[in-house]
Structures are given as C-alpha cells and as structure tokens.
Motif scaffolding. Structure first.
Motif, PDB file in Angstrom:
ATOM      1  N   ASP A  15       0.828  -1.205   0.000  1.00 52.97           N
ATOM      2  CA  ASP A  15       0.000   0.000   0.000  1.00 52.97           C
ATOM      3  C   ASP A  15       0.863   1.255   0.000  1.00 52.97           C
ATOM      4  OD1 ASP A  15      -2.298  -1.494  -0.026  1.00 52.97           O
ATOM      5  OD2 ASP A  15      -2.645  -1.356   2.138  1.00 52.97           O
ATOM      6  N   ARG A  16       1.951   1.232   0.760  1.00 57.26           N
ATOM      7  CA  ARG A  16       2.842   2.397   0.809  1.00 57.26           C
ATOM      8  C   ARG A  16       3.523   2.629  -0.536  1.00 57.26           C
ATOM      9  NH1 ARG A  16       6.119   3.329   6.402  1.00 57.26           N
ATOM     10  NH2 ARG A  16       4.331   3.843   7.697  1.00 57.26           N
ATOM     11  N   ALA A  18       2.449   1.680  -3.445  1.00 59.76           N
ATOM     12  CA  ALA A  18       1.434   2.137  -4.394  1.00 59.76           C
ATOM     13  C   ALA A  18       1.118   3.613  -4.188  1.00 59.76           C
ATOM     14  CB  ALA A  18       0.165   1.296  -4.250  1.00 59.76           C
ATOM     15  N   SER A  19       1.029   4.051  -2.943  1.00 58.11           N
ATOM     16  CA  SER A  19       0.707   5.460  -2.675  1.00 58.11           C
ATOM     17  C   SER A  19       1.819   6.379  -3.164  1.00 58.11           C
ATOM     18  CB  SER A  19       0.454   5.673  -1.177  1.00 58.11           C
ATOM     19  OG  SER A  19       1.638   5.504  -0.422  1.00 58.11           O
ATOM     20  N   LEU A  20       3.088   5.949  -3.021  1.00 58.13           N
ATOM     21  CA  LEU A  20       4.197   6.763  -3.511  1.00 58.13           C
ATOM     22  C   LEU A  20       4.159   6.877  -5.034  1.00 58.13           C
ATOM     23  CD1 LEU A  20       7.172   5.493  -1.299  1.00 58.13           C
ATOM     24  CD2 LEU A  20       5.703   7.456  -0.912  1.00 58.13           C
ATOM     25  N   GLN A  22       1.549   6.553  -6.970  1.00 61.14           N
ATOM     26  CA  GLN A  22       0.381   7.321  -7.394  1.00 61.14           C
ATOM     27  C   GLN A  22       0.638   8.819  -7.330  1.00 61.14           C
ATOM     28  OE1 GLN A  22      -2.742   5.778  -4.919  1.00 61.14           O
ATOM     29  NE2 GLN A  22      -2.993   3.926  -6.151  1.00 61.14           N
ATOM     30  N   VAL A  23       1.428   9.267  -6.373  1.00 62.05           N
ATOM     31  CA  VAL A  23       1.776  10.687  -6.292  1.00 62.05           C
ATOM     32  C   VAL A  23       2.557  11.107  -7.529  1.00 62.05           C
ATOM     33  CG1 VAL A  23       3.177  12.390  -5.054  1.00 62.05           C
ATOM     34  CG2 VAL A  23       1.702  10.832  -3.780  1.00 62.05           C
ATOM     35  N   GLN A  38       2.048  14.253   0.875  1.00 64.41           N
ATOM     36  CA  GLN A  38       0.839  13.815   0.184  1.00 64.41           C
ATOM     37  C   GLN A  38       0.436  12.391   0.540  1.00 64.41           C
ATOM     38  OE1 GLN A  38       0.470  14.841  -4.045  1.00 64.41           O
ATOM     39  NE2 GLN A  38       2.201  16.252  -3.809  1.00 64.41           N
ATOM     40  N   THR A  39       1.410  11.540   0.845  1.00 65.35           N
ATOM     41  CA  THR A  39       1.107  10.146   1.180  1.00 65.35           C
ATOM     42  C   THR A  39       0.980   9.902   2.670  1.00 65.35           C
ATOM     43  OG1 THR A  39       3.472   9.573   1.248  1.00 65.35           O
ATOM     44  CG2 THR A  39       2.317   9.322  -0.876  1.00 65.35           C
ATOM     45  N   ARG A  40       1.449  10.882   3.479  1.00 68.56           N
ATOM     46  CA  ARG A  40       1.498  10.739   4.937  1.00 68.56           C
ATOM     47  C   ARG A  40       2.394   9.580   5.369  1.00 68.56           C
ATOM     48  NH1 ARG A  40      -4.805  11.949   6.819  1.00 68.56           N
ATOM     49  NH2 ARG A  40      -4.944  14.000   5.802  1.00 68.56           N
TER      50      ARG A  40
END
Length: 263
Positions: A15-16, A18-20, A22-23, A38-40
């Motif tokens: 998940d981490r 993927a979030s990076l 996606q930014v 942005q991803t926290r």
C-alpha cells in the motif's frame, strides 16, 4: 520511527509503495517532502522505499526530485501491446489520421476516468490529460460519455463534485443524463464541442457493440474549424466497428470497407 507489526505487513508495504507511485503518476517530478506530505508516509520510510524503487528502475531521481522511471514505461507498453484490441486499433488509427488529419485516440474507462492508451497525431498540443497515458474525467470527454452511455443507467455517475473544465462543458447531472440519451440516439457516438478544451472538438464511439465486453473507445479530435462533425461521426463509428471485428475475428459484411477514411 519504529513501525508496528500492522504497518510492517507485506500488504501495508505494498500500500505504501502504491501510494508513492500514485503521487508521481501524471507529475513531472516531486521532492521527497512533497511525496511524504501527500502520502502521509514518514520521510525516512518514504526515502528508503523510493531509493529501492530507484535501484529497480521504477523511479528516477534527479537531484532532489523524483519521477516515474523507464521501467514503469516498459511494463506499461508490454501490457498495452499484449491487448488484441490495441493491436487491431493501430492500423485503423493511422489510416484515420492520414485521411482526416485529426488525432485518433484509443481510450479505456478506469473507474470514473478515461485513460488514453494510444494516440496517433498531435492535437491538442498542450492540453491537460490529452497526452498518451493521460486521464480525464469520463463525464467531461467524448470517449467517456460514449462508454458510459452503454452502461446500465443505475451505473451512470453524478456530476455534483466535478468542476467543468470550460464554459461549454456539461455542468450538472440533469444535463449529463440528457447528453447520454443523445449519445444512445446517435447509435453510441458522443460529441464534445469545446467542453474539454476551448477550440477543440472530439467525436468518439465505443469499440464494438454493447454486448462485446470491450472497454475501449475510439476518438477523433481536432481544432474546431477542421472538424466536420457529421463526417467525423460516420468515420469514427465505422472505424470502431472495424477494430472490434479485427480483434474478435468477426468477418466483415459484403461491401464493408476495411477502414473508415471519410471525415
């Protein structure tokens, strides 16, 4: 910061990552601070993950900035070129571009967005979302409305939170429903008359009939003075059907042209 067992699970790590990524999607570059904010994801963790992605070629680093790497492009190209619809569409799109001078797009519906997976031509030159791999809100572009119109009406989206990109864009759920009914009346062909980009007209048709199970649309796009809408509608509808027939191995009817070339 020490991660808890829940934060250190394979799923949490995926998940981490993927979030990076996606930014970075759709942006030329981002700093570590921007990505972390942005991803926290804590800066130290984000830096460690990004460095590993750099090592793998999924992300590139230039000074203090990060961007998607060439390896991501290679993987995306392999996925697209493995698709039978894409392979069938390419010669049709090149023929349309040569005969009409209008840019041809092949696009798919991804959630509430349209994703452009192929482009032949150069118009529009700098408008947001029109590049290869670009995304646009489906309700605001011709390809999106062509694909939405053939869905069950219960799946049609609302427009309450979307900001119209131009003064000529659809600006509410009632107007959207009226337009989707018009698309159905045209046999599935959608028209965007300067709703996405001022001075730009786009005409789109879904690839294949509604029961074909193909999530793709073909678009012809160009400057408003150059687009003869009626001819473009006929051309894109016929070409979209040709793509479906080629991809599915469906024989053409007697007298049917191999490629649509009138626009």
């Amino acid at each position: 910061m020490v991660m808890s067992p829940a934060q250190d699970t394979p799923t949490a790590m995926i998940d981490r990552v993927a979030s990076l990524l996606q930014v970075l999607d759709g942006q030329h570059h981002c700093t570590l601070a921007q990505i972390s904010r942005q991803t926290r994801v804590p800066r130290s963790s984000a830096h460690r993950i990004l460095q590993r992605l750099v090592d793998l070629g999924w992300v590139e680093r230039h000074g203090f900035n990060y961007s998607l790497g060439i390896r991501m492009f290679e993987l995306g190209v392999r996925v697209v070129h493995r698709d039978q619809v894409h392979g069938a569409a390419l010669p049709v799109m090149h023929a349309l571009y040569r005969s009409t001078g209008l840019t041809a797009y092949l696009s798919v519906l991804q959630s509430t967005d349209i994703l452009h997976i192929e482009r032949v031509g150069g118009w529009p030159e700098r408008a947001a979302g029109w590049h290869l791999g670009g995304r646009q809100p489906a309700v605001h572009c011709a390809a999106g409305r062509a694909l939405i119109a053939r869905l069950d009406e219960a799946l049609w989206p609302e427009l309450a939170v979307l900001q119209p990109p131009t003064s000529r864009a659809i600006c509410g759920p009632t107007a959207l429903r009226r337009e989707l009914y018009r698309v159905r009346d045209r046999g599935g062909v959608a028209i965007d008359n300067e709703g996405c980009v001022p001075g730009t007209i786009a005409v789109a048709a879904p690839v294949g009939p509604s029961g074909a199970g193909i999530n793709a649309a073909l678009t012809l796009c160009g400057p408003a003075p150059a687009v003869q809408t009626d001819k473009a509608m006929a051309a894109v509808h016929a070409a979209a059907m040709n793509i479906w027939q080629a991809a599915a191995g469906v024989p053409r009817r007697r007298g049917q042209r191999a490629l649509a070339t009138t626009a």
